[in-house]
Scaffold this active site. Structure first.
Site, PDB file in Angstrom:
ATOM      1  CB  THR A   1       0.328   5.983  12.859  1.00  0.00           C
ATOM      2  OG1 THR A   1       0.379   5.301  11.618  1.00  0.00           O
ATOM      3  CG2 THR A   1      -0.992   5.699  13.545  1.00  0.00           C
ATOM      4  N   GLY A  42      -3.950  -1.747   7.875  1.00  0.00           N
ATOM      5  CA  GLY A  42      -3.164  -2.002   9.083  1.00  0.00           C
ATOM      6  C   GLY A  42      -4.056  -2.097  10.317  1.00  0.00           C
TER       7      GLY A  42
HETATM    8  N1  ASP Z   1       0.234   1.004  12.481  1.00  0.00           N
HETATM    9  C1  ASP Z   1       0.238   1.669  11.212  1.00  0.00           C
HETATM   10  C2  ASP Z   1      -0.066   0.678  10.110  1.00  0.00           C
HETATM   11  O1  ASP Z   1       0.424  -0.433  10.161  1.00  0.00           O
HETATM   12  C3  ASP Z   1       1.535   2.327  10.896  1.00  0.00           C
HETATM   13  C4  ASP Z   1       2.087   3.259  11.956  1.00  0.00           C
HETATM   14  O2  ASP Z   1       1.805   3.113  13.126  1.00  0.00           O
HETATM   15  O3  ASP Z   1       2.835   4.183  11.591  1.00  0.00           O
HETATM   16  O4  ASP Z   1      -0.751   1.026   9.165  1.00  0.00           O
END
Ligand code: ASP
Length: 306
Positions: free
Chosen positions: A173, A203
């Site tokens: 992300t 998310g």
């Molecule tokens: N926070 C992101 C999610 O849960 C994933 C990530 O940070 O890589 O979709």
């Protein structure tokens, strides 16, 4: 005000022993390029919002990160992307979730913020809005990344959903926060979410207050990590609240949320933060976080491990 920008490319089990020197160089180069693109806008007296967008577009276009090109595969083998952006001067915000084939989800989020009366659009409706505003679309092939495909094949057809950065030790992300020459803060986050996700799972990344928040009175935040725990802890807004209502410093607020509250609940991840005075924090409770900041063209940092 001296402008500055901070970015992340995901946090998680990133161990030096598991990354080749070439990969490390490639990641650091991609981070530096994104910082340069965002900072160029800030030094030309551009806005924090435009700087955050430019930095995130650069990371979305790079297949090393789980956002835009290189997004993870969902249970149907497609790429469903989420993004959000917020401006600290008037608390305007834009977010999109479950969007497919849009080349730069962060640009769509920004367009929602600036050219609609809404904050949050989902799926097909968000795509129709994107077409109406002539944003760029790409075919599925464009988003394909062999590594992410192999990650998905291992759990395809099962009930398992994995963070891009769990077992495979890979993160992705992306996010950026910035302070511009006029004292305005902005934050943005973009992601492909979790591998093999289904049921329209969303998310923290596109949720204002959870994965992204900006307020000139306090700070700008972009998160990365196990989204469900970040939503339950309303992480980005909590940091702002600790500063606003308790008078805590940026660093103290970040420490409490990332190293106490999240750890207690098993919420692995981290975030990037900048306050209205230009203080910068990059806390994470995982092994590593792709991250960097730039305060002038020769005063910058790119880091991966703790
Ligand atoms: N926070 C992101 C999610 O849960 C994933 C990530 O940070 O890589 O979709």
């Amino acid at each position: 005000m001296f402008p500055r920008i901070v970015i992340h490319g995901g946090a998680g089990t990133i161990l030096k022993t598991e990354i080749t020197t070439e990969k490390e160089v490639a990641y650091k180069l991609a981070l530096k390029e994104a910082l340069q693109k965002g900072f160029a806008i800030l030094s030309a007296k551009g806005s924090a919002i435009d700087a955050v967008t430019a930095a995130i577009v650069s990371l979305e276009d790079c297949p090393l990160f789980n956002a835009g090109k290189g997004s993870v595969f969902n249970a149907e083998g497609r790429h469903e992307m989420d993004a959000s952006i917020m401006s600290g001067d008037n608390l305007s915000a834009g977010a999109i979730t479950g969007v497919m084939n849009v080349k730069n989800p962060i640009v769509l989020a920004k367009t929602v913020m600036q050219q609609s009366e809404h904050v949050f659009l989902m799926g097909e409706g968000a795509e129709i809005f994107a077409r109406k505003h002539e944003l760029k679309f790409e075919l599925d092939d464009y988003f394909y990344d062999e590594f992410r495909y192999q990650q998905w094949l291992k759990i395809k057809g099962t009930d398992t959903i994995t963070l891009d950065h769990s077992k495979e030790k890979k993160f992705g992300t992306v996010g950026a926060v910035a302070l511009d020459a006029f004292g305005n803060l902005a934050a943005g986050t973009s992601t492909g979410g979790m591998t093999n996700k289904r049921y329209g799972r969303v998310g923290d990344s596109p949720i204002i207050g959870a994965g992204t928040y900006a307020n000139n009175a306090t700070c700008a935040i972009s998160c990365t990590g196990h989204g469900e725990l970040f939503i339950r802890n309303v992480v980005a807004y909590d940091i702002s609240c600790l500063m606003e209502y308790k008078g805590l410093s940026l660093h103290e607020a970040c420490r409490i949320v990332v190293h106490e509250k999240l750890v207690k609940m098993g919420g692995e991840g981290g975030l990037i933060a900048i306050d209205a005075q230009g203080n910068i924090a990059l806390p994470f409770n995982s092994d590593g976080m792709y991250r960097g900041w730039m305060r002038s063209t020769d005063d910058f940092l790119t880091e991966i491990y703790s």
